[in-house]
Each structure stands twice: as structure tokens, then as C-alpha cells.
Design an enzyme around this catalytic site. Structure first.
Site, PDB file in Angstrom:
ATOM      1  N   GLU A 127       0.831  -1.205   0.000  1.00 14.35           N
ATOM      2  CA  GLU A 127       0.000   0.000   0.000  1.00 14.35           C
ATOM      3  C   GLU A 127       0.871   1.263   0.000  1.00 14.35           C
ATOM      4  O   GLU A 127       0.541   2.246  -0.674  1.00 14.35           O
ATOM      5  CB  GLU A 127      -0.967  -0.004   1.181  1.00 14.35           C
ATOM      6  CG  GLU A 127      -1.955  -1.171   1.196  1.00 14.35           C
ATOM      7  CD  GLU A 127      -2.806  -1.296  -0.068  1.00 14.35           C
ATOM      8  OE1 GLU A 127      -3.051  -0.270  -0.742  1.00 14.35           O
ATOM      9  OE2 GLU A 127      -3.225  -2.425  -0.395  1.00 14.35           O
ATOM     10  N   ASP A 136      -0.859  -1.239  -9.199  1.00 14.97           N
ATOM     11  CA  ASP A 136      -0.970  -2.697  -9.064  1.00 14.97           C
ATOM     12  C   ASP A 136      -0.464  -3.357 -10.337  1.00 14.97           C
ATOM     13  O   ASP A 136      -0.742  -2.896 -11.440  1.00 14.97           O
ATOM     14  CB  ASP A 136      -2.433  -3.101  -8.842  1.00 14.97           C
ATOM     15  CG  ASP A 136      -2.912  -2.785  -7.434  1.00 14.97           C
ATOM     16  OD1 ASP A 136      -2.170  -3.070  -6.486  1.00 14.97           O
ATOM     17  OD2 ASP A 136      -4.023  -2.253  -7.301  1.00 14.97           O
TER      18      ASP A 136
END
Length: 201
Positions: A127, A136
Site C-alpha cells: 500500500e 498494481d
């Protein structure tokens, strides 16, 4: 026989001339291609402050993830403190990050992933990777930090790959910082978790 006072004066004059000629500007300048002084290099590092005071049981793991990144990259350093550039919260949803610009945003350390067996330190480092400008990349590889939940649940690697480290250093390299707004957005590692979103503080 020469006067000793006269000899001392001449010696002092010759010594002064020798110093003057050897300390020329050409010698004092930093040669081309050599690294800048350590003080200049240190001033180029961008410091990001984070606030994990509301991360509940994940507070320690967030601090550990920050140290992982500090050991991995050179152009940015993460330190706990306020006012914070990014905030870390805990909730019962899926982990996610809202990035307002490069280095700024909100992280939710969702308990849903840890309940399924995912490694908390890897989650926290992943994160923070979004805050540092990484998207991602669902490669399924445990060696890729940003592969997220596409890697096996058993994956405990919390270290960014060489490519991920290079990208973060490039993101925070001097004039490259102006491109930071391109990193803005909401990052949820699982598409069906969008309904878990809560308002940022």
C-alpha cells in the site's frame, strides 16, 4: 653572511606564493563526472511524513514497512510524524489506498485480507508502494511486491523488486516530481472490494 630576519621574510614569501599557485580555482572545482558533495545529495532526498496513529493493530507493521522502503530506495525517506503527507487507518474492509498526488494520500489496512491469511507486512509495504507512485501489477509473482493478492496467500515477501525500486527512485528524482499528479487515484487490489470504501478523514 645573510641577515636571519631577511632569510625568514624571503622564506615566508616563497611559501605564500607556493600556496597561492597550488590552490587555484581549477583544482578547487569538482571534476566533471564526480558525484556531488554529500550535503547536496542529502538535500535532494524527499522526506514524507506518515501518521499511523489510527492504524490500530497495524501501527507497528506500518513502521516496519516504512523501514523496508527506506532501506530499498535513495530518493525518498519515510518518517513518522505530523503534519502527515499520508495517513494510515485500519478498518474491516479490503486493504486499499487513495492517492491524491505523488507522496500524499490515505491507506486503509483492511482486516479482510489478514483474515484470509495475507501477510500484514507485505500488505503495508504494498500500500505504501501506491503512495510512492507504483500501480498494481497482478503478475502472480511473490517477488513482485505490487503483484498484491495475485501472489499466493503464503507469500511473505515485503521487499520491492529491483524494477519497483528503480521506478520509485525515478519518481522522486528531482524534476521528475512534477509528474506526481499522474500517480493520483484509488487503488484497490481486488475489484470486488470497491464497496468497502469509506470517506477519508
Amino acid at each position: 653572511m645573510h641577515n636571519p630576519r631577511f632569510l625568514r621574510a624571503v622564506s615566508a614569501l616563497l611559501l605564500g606564493l607556493a600556496v597561492l599557485f597550488t590552490a587555484s580555482p581549477a583544482r578547487a572545482a569538482t571534476p566533471a563526472g564526480e558525484p556531488a558533495a554529500s550535503g547536496a545529495a542529502a538535500s535532494a532526498v524527499r522526506v514524507l511524513r506518515y501518521d499511523a496513529s489510527r492504524a490500530a493493530e497495524f501501527r507497528t507493521v506500518v513502521d516496519q514497512a516504512a523501514q523496508v522502503w527506506n532501506a530499498a530506495v535513495a530518493n525518498v525517506r519515510l518518517v513518522a510524524g505530523t503534519p502527515a503527507d499520508f495517513v494510515v487507518l485500519a478498518d474491516d474492509g479490503w486493504p486499499r489506498t487513495s492517492v491524491s498526488r505523488l507522496g500524499r494520500g490515505t491507506i486503509w489496512m483492511g482486516r479482510e485480507a489478514t483474515a484470509e491469511g495475507y501477510y500484514p507486512l507485505r500488505i503495508a509495504a504494498h500500500e505504501i508502494g501506491h503512495i510512492l507512485g507504483l500501480p498494481d501489477r497482478r503478475t502472480g509473482l511473490c517477488t513482485d511486491l505490487m503483484s498484491g493478492h495475485s501472489a499466493p496467500v503464503s507469500c511473505t515477501n515485503a521487499n520491492p523488486s529491483a524494477a519497483e525500486r528503480r521506478t520509485v527512485d525515478a519518481n522522486f528524482a528531482g524534476s521528475a516530481l512534477v509528474a506526481g499528479d499522474l500517480a493520483a487515484g484509488l487503488f484497490v487490489d481486488r475489484a470486488d472490494a470497491a464497496g468497502d470504501l469509506v470517506s477519508a478523514p
